[in-house]
Design a protein around this motif. Structure first.
Motif, PDB file in Angstrom:
ATOM      1  N   ASP A   1     156.375  -6.435  50.149  1.00  0.00           N
ATOM      2  CA  ASP A   1     157.079  -6.530  48.867  1.00  0.00           C
ATOM      3  C   ASP A   1     156.196  -7.106  47.778  1.00  0.00           C
ATOM      4  O   ASP A   1     156.242  -6.657  46.636  1.00  0.00           O
ATOM      5  N   SER A   2     155.410  -8.123  48.111  1.00  0.00           N
ATOM      6  CA  SER A   2     154.497  -8.707  47.120  1.00  0.00           C
ATOM      7  C   SER A   2     153.338  -9.381  47.834  1.00  0.00           C
ATOM      8  O   SER A   2     153.443  -9.755  49.005  1.00  0.00           O
ATOM      9  N   TRP A   3     152.266  -9.518  47.113  1.00  0.00           N
ATOM     10  CA  TRP A   3     151.039 -10.108  47.642  1.00  0.00           C
ATOM     11  C   TRP A   3     150.508 -11.155  46.677  1.00  0.00           C
ATOM     12  O   TRP A   3     150.561 -10.965  45.466  1.00  0.00           O
ATOM     13  N   LYS A   4     149.932 -12.203  47.228  1.00  0.00           N
ATOM     14  CA  LYS A   4     149.147 -13.149  46.439  1.00  0.00           C
ATOM     15  C   LYS A   4     147.747 -12.562  46.326  1.00  0.00           C
ATOM     16  O   LYS A   4     147.235 -11.938  47.260  1.00  0.00           O
ATOM     17  N   ARG A   5     147.117 -12.761  45.183  1.00  0.00           N
ATOM     18  CA  ARG A   5     145.826 -12.139  44.889  1.00  0.00           C
ATOM     19  C   ARG A   5     144.783 -12.373  45.988  1.00  0.00           C
ATOM     20  O   ARG A   5     144.167 -11.420  46.470  1.00  0.00           O
ATOM     21  N   ASN A   6     144.557 -13.616  46.374  1.00  0.00           N
ATOM     22  CA  ASN A   6     143.516 -13.903  47.362  1.00  0.00           C
ATOM     23  C   ASN A   6     143.806 -13.242  48.701  1.00  0.00           C
ATOM     24  O   ASN A   6     142.903 -12.680  49.331  1.00  0.00           O
ATOM     25  N   ASP A   7     145.059 -13.298  49.140  1.00  0.00           N
ATOM     26  CA  ASP A   7     145.435 -12.663  50.412  1.00  0.00           C
ATOM     27  C   ASP A   7     145.229 -11.153  50.333  1.00  0.00           C
ATOM     28  O   ASP A   7     144.742 -10.534  51.289  1.00  0.00           O
ATOM     29  N   LEU A   8     145.594 -10.589  49.216  1.00  0.00           N
ATOM     30  CA  LEU A   8     145.457  -9.151  49.028  1.00  0.00           C
ATOM     31  C   LEU A   8     143.987  -8.738  49.051  1.00  0.00           C
ATOM     32  O   LEU A   8     143.609  -7.799  49.758  1.00  0.00           O
ATOM     33  N   GLN A   9     143.161  -9.440  48.297  1.00  0.00           N
ATOM     34  CA  GLN A   9     141.734  -9.099  48.261  1.00  0.00           C
ATOM     35  C   GLN A   9     141.105  -9.197  49.652  1.00  0.00           C
ATOM     36  O   GLN A   9     140.343  -8.321  50.056  1.00  0.00           O
ATOM     37  N   LYS A  10     141.419 -10.252  50.366  1.00  0.00           N
ATOM     38  CA  LYS A  10     140.852 -10.431  51.708  1.00  0.00           C
ATOM     39  C   LYS A  10     141.351  -9.356  52.670  1.00  0.00           C
ATOM     40  O   LYS A  10     140.582  -8.802  53.459  1.00  0.00           O
ATOM     41  N   THR A  11     142.634  -9.019  52.605  1.00  0.00           N
ATOM     42  CA  THR A  11     143.197  -8.003  53.497  1.00  0.00           C
ATOM     43  C   THR A  11     142.592  -6.641  53.222  1.00  0.00           C
ATOM     44  O   THR A  11     142.210  -5.918  54.155  1.00  0.00           O
ATOM     45  N   VAL A  12     142.501  -6.275  51.948  1.00  0.00           N
ATOM     46  CA  VAL A  12     141.901  -4.980  51.608  1.00  0.00           C
ATOM     47  C   VAL A  12     140.452  -4.948  52.085  1.00  0.00           C
ATOM     48  O   VAL A  12     140.018  -3.976  52.721  1.00  0.00           O
ATOM     49  N   ALA A  13     139.703  -6.000  51.799  1.00  0.00           N
ATOM     50  CA  ALA A  13     138.297  -6.042  52.223  1.00  0.00           C
ATOM     51  C   ALA A  13     138.180  -5.923  53.740  1.00  0.00           C
ATOM     52  O   ALA A  13     137.321  -5.190  54.255  1.00  0.00           O
ATOM     53  N   ASP A  14     139.051  -6.597  54.472  1.00  0.00           N
ATOM     54  CA  ASP A  14     139.014  -6.543  55.934  1.00  0.00           C
ATOM     55  C   ASP A  14     139.292  -5.142  56.463  1.00  0.00           C
ATOM     56  O   ASP A  14     138.762  -4.735  57.497  1.00  0.00           O
ATOM     57  N   ARG A  15     140.126  -4.378  55.752  1.00  0.00           N
ATOM     58  CA  ARG A  15     140.491  -3.031  56.207  1.00  0.00           C
ATOM     59  C   ARG A  15     139.302  -2.065  56.199  1.00  0.00           C
ATOM     60  O   ARG A  15     139.345  -1.014  56.832  1.00  0.00           O
ATOM     61  N   PHE A  16     138.258  -2.400  55.479  1.00  0.00           N
ATOM     62  CA  PHE A  16     137.090  -1.524  55.438  1.00  0.00           C
ATOM     63  C   PHE A  16     136.205  -1.671  56.674  1.00  0.00           C
ATOM     64  O   PHE A  16     135.258  -0.901  56.835  1.00  0.00           O
ATOM     65  N   ASN A  17     136.510  -2.641  57.535  1.00  0.00           N
ATOM     66  CA  ASN A  17     135.725  -2.849  58.757  1.00  0.00           C
ATOM     67  C   ASN A  17     134.225  -2.899  58.472  1.00  0.00           C
ATOM     68  O   ASN A  17     133.424  -2.214  59.114  1.00  0.00           O
ATOM     69  N   LEU A  18     133.854  -3.697  57.499  1.00  0.00           N
ATOM     70  CA  LEU A  18     132.459  -3.839  57.113  1.00  0.00           C
ATOM     71  C   LEU A  18     131.700  -4.695  58.119  1.00  0.00           C
ATOM     72  O   LEU A  18     132.296  -5.517  58.817  1.00  0.00           O
ATOM     73  N   THR A  19     130.407  -4.512  58.141  1.00  0.00           N
ATOM     74  CA  THR A  19     129.585  -5.419  58.933  1.00  0.00           C
ATOM     75  C   THR A  19     129.693  -6.802  58.306  1.00  0.00           C
ATOM     76  O   THR A  19     130.054  -6.932  57.124  1.00  0.00           O
ATOM     77  N   ASP A  20     129.393  -7.838  59.061  1.00  0.00           N
ATOM     78  CA  ASP A  20     129.440  -9.203  58.513  1.00  0.00           C
ATOM     79  C   ASP A  20     128.524  -9.336  57.303  1.00  0.00           C
ATOM     80  O   ASP A  20     128.876  -9.978  56.310  1.00  0.00           O
ATOM     81  N   GLU A  21     127.357  -8.713  57.397  1.00  0.00           N
ATOM     82  CA  GLU A  21     126.407  -8.788  56.279  1.00  0.00           C
ATOM     83  C   GLU A  21     127.001  -8.169  55.006  1.00  0.00           C
ATOM     84  O   GLU A  21     126.965  -8.770  53.941  1.00  0.00           O
ATOM     85  N   ALA A  22     127.567  -6.976  55.128  1.00  0.00           N
ATOM     86  CA  ALA A  22     128.160  -6.309  53.967  1.00  0.00           C
ATOM     87  C   ALA A  22     129.393  -7.061  53.469  1.00  0.00           C
ATOM     88  O   ALA A  22     129.587  -7.228  52.265  1.00  0.00           O
ATOM     89  N   ARG A  23     130.204  -7.523  54.397  1.00  0.00           N
ATOM     90  CA  ARG A  23     131.450  -8.224  54.038  1.00  0.00           C
ATOM     91  C   ARG A  23     131.180  -9.507  53.265  1.00  0.00           C
ATOM     92  O   ARG A  23     131.935  -9.890  52.382  1.00  0.00           O
ATOM     93  N   ASN A  24     130.080 -10.180  53.589  1.00  0.00           N
ATOM     94  CA  ASN A  24     129.775 -11.466  52.964  1.00  0.00           C
ATOM     95  C   ASN A  24     128.743 -11.385  51.849  1.00  0.00           C
ATOM     96  O   ASN A  24     128.412 -12.414  51.249  1.00  0.00           O
ATOM     97  N   ARG A  25     128.243 -10.194  51.558  1.00  0.00           N
ATOM     98  CA  ARG A  25     127.260 -10.039  50.485  1.00  0.00           C
ATOM     99  C   ARG A  25     127.873 -10.497  49.167  1.00  0.00           C
ATOM    100  O   ARG A  25     129.010 -10.170  48.849  1.00  0.00           O
ATOM    101  N   SER A  26     127.106 -11.287  48.402  1.00  0.00           N
ATOM    102  CA  SER A  26     127.616 -11.811  47.134  1.00  0.00           C
ATOM    103  C   SER A  26     126.556 -11.671  46.056  1.00  0.00           C
ATOM    104  O   SER A  26     125.378 -11.436  46.339  1.00  0.00           O
ATOM    105  N   TYR A  27     126.987 -11.815  44.817  1.00  0.00           N
ATOM    106  CA  TYR A  27     126.058 -11.818  43.691  1.00  0.00           C
ATOM    107  C   TYR A  27     125.375 -13.177  43.631  1.00  0.00           C
ATOM    108  O   TYR A  27     126.000 -14.194  43.953  1.00  0.00           O
ATOM    109  N   PRO A  28     124.129 -13.222  43.196  1.00  0.00           N
ATOM    110  CA  PRO A  28     123.429 -14.508  43.111  1.00  0.00           C
ATOM    111  C   PRO A  28     124.143 -15.544  42.239  1.00  0.00           C
ATOM    112  O   PRO A  28     124.131 -16.725  42.548  1.00  0.00           O
ATOM    113  N   ASN A  29     124.796 -15.087  41.173  1.00  0.00           N
ATOM    114  CA  ASN A  29     125.465 -16.029  40.271  1.00  0.00           C
ATOM    115  C   ASN A  29     126.869 -16.427  40.731  1.00  0.00           C
ATOM    116  O   ASN A  29     127.525 -17.244  40.102  1.00  0.00           O
TER     117      ASN A  29
END
Length: 161
Positions: free
Chosen positions: A28-56
């Protein structure tokens, strides 16, 4: 769901749109952080890809940042709503688009929706007004006669001397 990812190993824009809308439709509804994490998890990314971040922004994974921008586009287009700050729900239009396109929903289809188009027009109008304001402010002067002449030019007043 296994997805075709771009060369960086992360889902492309179209994939984040389709997956985000699919996940949002599951509750029915999602909190932003939970939604972002759930969507990201659904892509079944490697740990490296899943945790890749911008330097800033080393604490925010790139994939979650992309999903955040996707949520913004989906809200602008009227496919999801934000009933409260940081909370998301799918709309009837979102359900229709998900039913029609499923995992093949693309950003171009989202960008063609009337609400998104209207938003783009408003953004362009604001940019245009800002440029006009900047041009006007660059022409400002403290001399009263110059100010009067500038106003006269803008309002087409004829000045007789």
């Amino acid at each position: 769901m296994v997805t075709n990812q771009n060369i960086a190993g992360l889902p492309n824009w179209d994939q984040t749109i389709a997956m985000s809308l699919q996940v949002i439709s599951e509750k029915d509804s999602w909190k932003r952080n939970d939604l972002q994490k759930t969507v990201a998890d659904r892509f079944n990314l490697t740990d490296e890809a899943r945790n890749r971040s911008y330097p800033n922004a080393p604490d925010k994974p790139i994939v979650e940042s992309r999903i955040g921008w996707t949520l913004s586009d989906l809200a602008i287009a009227g496919l999801i709503s934000r009933p409260h700050r940081g909370e998301y729900q799918i709309t009837s239009l979102g359900r229709q688009m998900l039913s029609k396109y499923g995992n093949h929903l693309t950003r171009n289809q989202v960008y063609q929706l009337p609400m998104f188009q209207e938003h783009q027009k408003e953004v362009e109008e604001r940019r245009s007004r800002k440029v006009t304001t900047l041009q006007t402010s660059q022409n400002t002067t403290d001399d009263p006669e110059d100010i009067f002449n500038l106003l006269a030019q803008k309002t087409k007043i004829i000045i007789l001397k």
